[in-house]
Design an enzyme around this catalytic site. Structure first.
Site, mmCIF file in Angstrom:
data_model
loop_
_atom_site.group_PDB
_atom_site.id
_atom_site.type_symbol
_atom_site.label_atom_id
_atom_site.label_comp_id
_atom_site.label_asym_id
_atom_site.label_seq_id
_atom_site.Cartn_x
_atom_site.Cartn_y
_atom_site.Cartn_z
ATOM 1 N N CYS A 119 0.827 -1.210 0.000
ATOM 2 C CA CYS A 119 0.000 0.000 0.000
ATOM 3 C C CYS A 119 0.864 1.264 0.000
ATOM 4 C CB CYS A 119 -0.911 -0.018 1.226
ATOM 5 S SG CYS A 119 -1.820 1.512 1.473
ATOM 6 N N GLY A 159 -5.403 5.951 5.207
ATOM 7 C CA GLY A 159 -5.582 5.804 6.644
ATOM 8 C C GLY A 159 -6.427 4.632 7.078
ATOM 9 N N GLU A 160 -6.321 4.321 8.360
ATOM 10 C CA GLU A 160 -7.078 3.219 8.958
ATOM 11 C C GLU A 160 -8.188 3.835 9.821
ATOM 12 O OE1 GLU A 160 -7.584 -0.078 8.928
ATOM 13 O OE2 GLU A 160 -8.932 0.329 10.597
ATOM 14 N N SER A 214 -10.007 -5.867 5.033
ATOM 15 C CA SER A 214 -8.909 -6.188 4.124
ATOM 16 C C SER A 214 -8.230 -7.449 4.638
ATOM 17 C CB SER A 214 -7.903 -5.034 4.095
ATOM 18 O OG SER A 214 -8.578 -3.854 3.744
ATOM 19 N N ASN A 290 -2.722 -3.286 -7.199
ATOM 20 C CA ASN A 290 -2.213 -2.170 -7.978
ATOM 21 C C ASN A 290 -0.747 -2.000 -7.591
ATOM 22 O OD1 ASN A 290 -2.624 0.192 -9.562
ATOM 23 N ND2 ASN A 290 -4.691 0.227 -8.670
ATOM 24 N N CYS A 333 -5.006 3.962 -3.939
ATOM 25 C CA CYS A 333 -4.625 4.443 -2.618
ATOM 26 C C CYS A 333 -3.233 5.101 -2.541
ATOM 27 C CB CYS A 333 -4.650 3.191 -1.743
ATOM 28 S SG CYS A 333 -4.657 3.437 -0.014
HETATM 29 N N1 SAH Z 1 -6.936 1.120 6.004
HETATM 30 C C1 SAH Z 1 -8.143 0.569 5.525
HETATM 31 C C2 SAH Z 1 -8.831 1.400 4.474
HETATM 32 C C3 SAH Z 1 -7.980 2.092 3.450
HETATM 33 S S1 SAH Z 1 -7.217 1.061 2.245
HETATM 34 C C4 SAH Z 1 -7.904 -0.838 5.026
HETATM 35 O O1 SAH Z 1 -6.768 -1.248 4.916
HETATM 36 O O2 SAH Z 1 -8.881 -1.534 4.784
HETATM 37 C C5 SAH Z 1 -8.576 0.594 1.203
HETATM 38 C C6 SAH Z 1 -8.393 -0.730 0.505
HETATM 39 O O3 SAH Z 1 -7.385 -0.612 -0.511
HETATM 40 C C7 SAH Z 1 -7.942 -1.842 1.435
HETATM 41 O O4 SAH Z 1 -8.638 -3.025 1.157
HETATM 42 C C8 SAH Z 1 -6.495 -1.984 1.060
HETATM 43 O O5 SAH Z 1 -5.980 -3.217 1.449
HETATM 44 C C9 SAH Z 1 -6.543 -1.749 -0.418
HETATM 45 N N2 SAH Z 1 -5.255 -1.448 -1.042
HETATM 46 C C10 SAH Z 1 -4.242 -0.703 -0.562
HETATM 47 N N3 SAH Z 1 -3.225 -0.666 -1.434
HETATM 48 C C11 SAH Z 1 -3.612 -1.400 -2.495
HETATM 49 C C12 SAH Z 1 -2.974 -1.739 -3.722
HETATM 50 N N4 SAH Z 1 -1.764 -1.327 -4.020
HETATM 51 N N5 SAH Z 1 -3.679 -2.542 -4.582
HETATM 52 C C13 SAH Z 1 -4.914 -2.975 -4.297
HETATM 53 N N6 SAH Z 1 -5.560 -2.676 -3.150
HETATM 54 C C14 SAH Z 1 -4.900 -1.901 -2.255
HETATM 55 FE FE1 SF4 Z 2 -2.775 -0.969 5.320
HETATM 56 FE FE2 SF4 Z 2 -5.102 0.315 4.838
HETATM 57 FE FE3 SF4 Z 2 -3.099 1.571 6.113
HETATM 58 FE FE4 SF4 Z 2 -2.841 1.008 3.537
HETATM 59 S S1 SF4 Z 2 -4.314 2.382 4.443
HETATM 60 S S2 SF4 Z 2 -1.289 0.695 5.154
HETATM 61 S S3 SF4 Z 2 -3.937 -0.960 3.393
HETATM 62 S S4 SF4 Z 2 -4.225 -0.232 6.832
#
Ligand code: SAH
Ligand code: SF4
Length: 343
Positions: A119, A159-160, A214, A290, A333
């Site tokens: 991410c 963010g979370e 996730s 991604n 993201c």
């Molecule tokens: N922090 C929260 C919400 C924000 S991220 C979470 O992790 O759920 C939103 C979604 O995008 C999450 O499912 C995350 O795992 C996904 N995500 C983050 N980076 C990504 C990437 N490079 N490719 C596909 N999904 C991704």
């Molecule tokens: Fe992990 Fe969601 Fe934070 Fe990205 S935004 S680091 S997927 S918890």
């Protein structure tokens, strides 16, 4: 950090206090709140408020805590926004129009401390939580740009959200309130990387929103390699909390599973995932990962994604593949902010 009072984020009670402090009659609060969340771009447009009050509000308060830095338009209609906050921090939001609905994807923090390896937000670290006003204003800014209210809001930007619990709940109430933005509670989705105590707490709020989790791996060892949060909570603990959440809310949980080539997309992975989710009221959303700059993970081929979907379906799971939107504008993201900072 933020000078002056910020109007977006306030509820009816606080606005009543504000207008009383300004020596105005109580009904001005009702007028004001209608303008705030209508929304308009600036206080001077609040035409049924006396000019003196508008001037004082403009001097002593901040209406919108977010200001637009850039908007990128994708060929498929997706728009990606970069917003600057009062202290100069940058966050992003995405608008995704579809045939019979439209979704705004919003951020809940500047950065994120969860450190998921795939991410872009995770690699930039944590800066600070957003206030409820900053969360809600992302939706208002999109409404101002697009000219209509979205049907859906998802907390899937930076963010979370469950780490910023109080402000999250406050922002959801404003999004949902009839005096606020009036988005149906079932049309609001909170996505978490799996903070077990937060999931339990959210289940007890009685809100009826959609929870997305996730997961990305159905095996503890594998999950720990990509998501540090998996070291704090095992899949057993997480699944326990999800069963409790589904039983309490009667709402189907969305399981997000980012497919990474050669890492979590095999027949065995599908089997493990099917076993793990058996009996849970849920829907699996497959997202071809991604790839981020410097990241280790690559998207599987389309044929492999479809194969994985079929394995899950044959295992009895409800599953869909998330359509990629805004690929030409890096609508994933954390990517726009990263590019902006490189300039
Ligand atoms: N922090 C929260 C919400 C924000 S991220 C979470 O992790 O759920 C939103 C979604 O995008 C999450 O499912 C995350 O795992 C996904 N995500 C983050 N980076 C990504 C990437 N490079 N490719 C596909 N999904 C991704
Ligand atoms: Fe992990 Fe969601 Fe934070 Fe990205 S935004 S680091 S997927 S918890």
């Amino acid at each position: 950090m933020i000078s002056g009072r910020v109007l977006v984020g306030q509820g009816p009670e606080e606005l009543k206090e504000l207008v009383a402090e300004f020596g105005e009659p109580g009904f001005r609060a009702d007028q004001l709140i209608k303008w705030i969340y209508r929304p308009v771009a600036a206080i001077e447009e609040m035409s049924n408020l006396p000019i003196g009050l508008r001037e004082r509000l403009a001097r002593e308060t901040i209406y919108h805590p977010c200001s637009t830095v850039t908007i990128r338009h994708s060929r498929d209609g997706t728009r990606k926004y970069l917003f600057m906050l009062q202290d100069g921090e940058l966050i992003e939001s995405v608008y995704i129009p579809e045939a019979n609905r439209s979704t705004v994807c919003i951020s809940s923090q500047v950065g994120c401390k969860m450190g998921c390896t795939f991410c872009a937000t995770g690699t930039m670290g944590f800066v600070r939580h957003l206030t409820a006003g900053e969360i809600v204003d992302q939706v208002l800014q999109v409404i101002l740009d697009v000219g209509s209210r979205p049907s859906n809001v998802v907390y899937m930007g930076m963010g979370e959200p469950l780490e910023n619990y109080e402000q999250l709940i406050r922002s959801i109430r404003i999004l949902n309130a009839s005096w606020g933005i009036n988005i149906g509670i079932r049309q609001i989705t909170v996505s978490t990387c799996g903070l077990v105590p937060g999931i339990r707490r959210l289940g007890k709020e009685g809100l009826g929103l959609t929870l997305a989790v996730s997961l990305h791996a159905a095996d503890d060892k594998k999950r720990r390699r990509i998501m540090p949060i998996a070291r704090a909570y095992s899949l057993d603990e997480l699944l326990d909390a999800l069963h409790e959440y589904a039983a309490r809310t009667k709402r189907r949980i969305t399981i997000e599973y980012a497919l990474m080539s050669g890492f979590n997309d095999s027949r065995d992975d599908a089997r493990q995932l099917t076993d793990l989710l058996r009996g849970l009221l849920c829907h699996v959303n497959l997202i071809p990962v991604n790839p981020i700059p410097g990241g280790l993970h690559q998207k599987p081929r389309d044929s492999q994604v479809v194969r994985f979907e079929n394995w899950l379906r044959r295992g009895g799971l409800e599953v869909s593949i998330r359509k990629e939107r805004g690929a030409d504008i890096e609508a994933a993201c954390g990517q726009l902010r990263g590019q902006w900072e490189e300039i």
